[in-house]
Design a protein around this motif. Structure first.
Motif, mmCIF file in Angstrom:
data_model
loop_
_atom_site.group_PDB
_atom_site.id
_atom_site.type_symbol
_atom_site.label_atom_id
_atom_site.label_comp_id
_atom_site.label_asym_id
_atom_site.label_seq_id
_atom_site.Cartn_x
_atom_site.Cartn_y
_atom_site.Cartn_z
ATOM 1 N N CYS A 182 0.827 -1.205 0.000
ATOM 2 C CA CYS A 182 0.000 0.000 0.000
ATOM 3 C C CYS A 182 0.863 1.258 0.000
ATOM 4 N N GLU A 183 1.892 1.263 0.846
ATOM 5 C CA GLU A 183 2.717 2.466 0.952
ATOM 6 C C GLU A 183 3.522 2.729 -0.318
ATOM 7 N N ASP A 195 -2.460 10.776 3.575
ATOM 8 C CA ASP A 195 -3.204 9.648 3.014
ATOM 9 C C ASP A 195 -2.305 8.414 2.886
ATOM 10 N N ARG A 196 -1.035 8.635 2.577
ATOM 11 C CA ARG A 196 -0.099 7.525 2.445
ATOM 12 C C ARG A 196 0.047 6.783 3.779
ATOM 13 N N ILE A 197 0.066 7.513 4.869
ATOM 14 C CA ILE A 197 0.173 6.886 6.190
ATOM 15 C C ILE A 197 -1.070 6.072 6.501
ATOM 16 N N HIS A 198 -2.235 6.620 6.154
ATOM 17 C CA HIS A 198 -3.483 5.866 6.373
ATOM 18 C C HIS A 198 -3.486 4.584 5.538
ATOM 19 N N LEU A 199 -3.002 4.655 4.308
ATOM 20 C CA LEU A 199 -2.940 3.473 3.442
ATOM 21 C C LEU A 199 -1.955 2.445 4.002
ATOM 22 N N ALA A 296 -8.483 -1.509 10.389
ATOM 23 C CA ALA A 296 -8.231 -1.221 8.975
ATOM 24 C C ALA A 296 -9.321 -0.311 8.416
ATOM 25 N N MET A 297 -10.563 -0.609 8.759
ATOM 26 C CA MET A 297 -11.680 0.190 8.259
ATOM 27 C C MET A 297 -11.649 1.608 8.832
ATOM 28 N N ASN A 298 -11.193 1.741 10.056
ATOM 29 C CA ASN A 298 -11.074 3.085 10.650
ATOM 30 C C ASN A 298 -10.023 3.910 9.926
ATOM 31 N N GLU A 299 -8.946 3.270 9.493
ATOM 32 C CA GLU A 299 -7.910 3.984 8.745
ATOM 33 C C GLU A 299 -8.440 4.481 7.406
#
Length: 324
Positions: A182-183, A195-199, A296-299
């Motif tokens: 993802c990153e 957004d990259r951190i959330h991914l 994961a869904m919260n991110e």
């Protein structure tokens, strides 16, 4: 059927995945016909291509260019494939996904060379990405992956393995590579850092949930569904979360003691599977898997609305409910 349903969730990515697949095939070509054949044997066995899918979807939140992104999607899949080849040697596995493993088709030496070849090809593929951070990230992940594999070898038949030790092992063995997928996808597409951190976090939590479900399926699925004998990991002494929670229950405790003494017959395998399927360990492991899925869904809630966001949500949910 489940695999077909999963692929239906990323139908929109098919043209991009086809390019990734073509690049994977091209990347394993070599001057050695035998090495190419062994690599293609593994590549053509199929697989869900989860890691490349996460690379592509993460990149959709930025400036997407398949010509650039494929050089990130290919190395993460090659690393995954290499780890499977080495796993099969360590576990003395003859089948994977219903097909003979590289070590079964050839031998252990050829399997080890094939795994090493795939690792080197992964590095070569990523060299086309001009990012020092990307190279450092992937190399660090490869080190952690190797450490995770060594830990699993050292922990074999360690029936007093703690939950914390188990989670640390699957973090290295599975979750980090999905997180990095993802990153790196986000990085290659110049996605905003927030957004990259959330991914990245999303990938990590999904990876943890994914591996726990995998360990549950090794107990509840049939040999045919798994493409290998159910419970084979347990007979090898690989202690998983359902076993950690169930090991002191009547029936399970006695069977684990028999395995520890070297009783790894087919009868013991079936008896242990039957005992674990009736145990409370499965439900407790499912609860832990669901907790990681919730994280994961919260991110992903923090990401901009898009078709890629919906796909990530749907794939994560599907992975937690899969039967293969």
């Amino acid at each position: 059927m489940d695999k077909l349903k999963l692929k239906a969730l990323y139908t929109d990515l098919r043209p991009d995945l086809d390019q990734v697949e073509a690049e994977l095939t091209a990347s394993v070509q070599s001057d050695s016909a035998l090495l190419t054949e062994a690599s293609l044997h593994l590549l053509q066995a199929g697989g869900k291509r989860i890691r490349p899918v996460f690379v592509l979807l993460a990149a959709k939140f930025g400036e997407f260019s398949i010509d650039r992104i494929k050089h990130v999607a290919v190395p993460v899949e090659l690393i995954h494939m290499a780890s499977l080849v080495h796993d099969d040697v360590i576990d003395d596995a003859d089948t994977r996904r219903g097909r003979p493993t590289v070590k079964a088709e050839w031998d252990n030496r050829m399997a080890m060379y094939t795994g090493d070849f795939l690792f080197s090809k992964a590095i070569a593929s990523l060299s086309r990405v001009e990012s020092t951070y990307a190279h450092q990230l992937l190399s660090d992940t490869m080190v952690e992956l190797c450490l995770g594999e060594i830990e699993q070898v050292e922990d074999k038949r360690l029936y007093q393995l703690t939950v914390k030790e188990y989670l640390k092992r699957i973090r290295r063995k599975t979750a980090l590579l999905i997180s990095v997928s993802c990153e790196l996808g986000a990085l290659a597409a110049d996605v905003d850092e927030k957004d990259r951190i959330h991914l990245r976090n999303f990938g990590y939590y999904v990876g943890m949930s994914f591996q726990i479900v995998d360990d549950i399926l090794d107990i509840v699925s049939t040999d045919e569904m798994l493409g290998k004998p159910a419970g084979s990991d347990l007979l090898l002494g690989n202690i998983t979360l359902p076993v950690v929670y169930a090991r002191d229950e009547d029936g399970v405790k006695e069977l684990l003691a028999r395995i520890q003494r070297g009783d790894t017959t087919e009868q013991t395998r079936h008896e242990l599977l039957a005992a674990l399927r009736k145990s409370k360990g499965l439900e407790q492991a499912k609860r832990v898997s669901n907790l990681y899925l919730e994280k994961a869904m919260n991110e992903i809630k923090h990401l901009p609305k898009s078709s890629a966001k919906r796909s990530l949500q749907n794939i994560a949910l599907f992975m937690s409910k899969r039967k293969f």
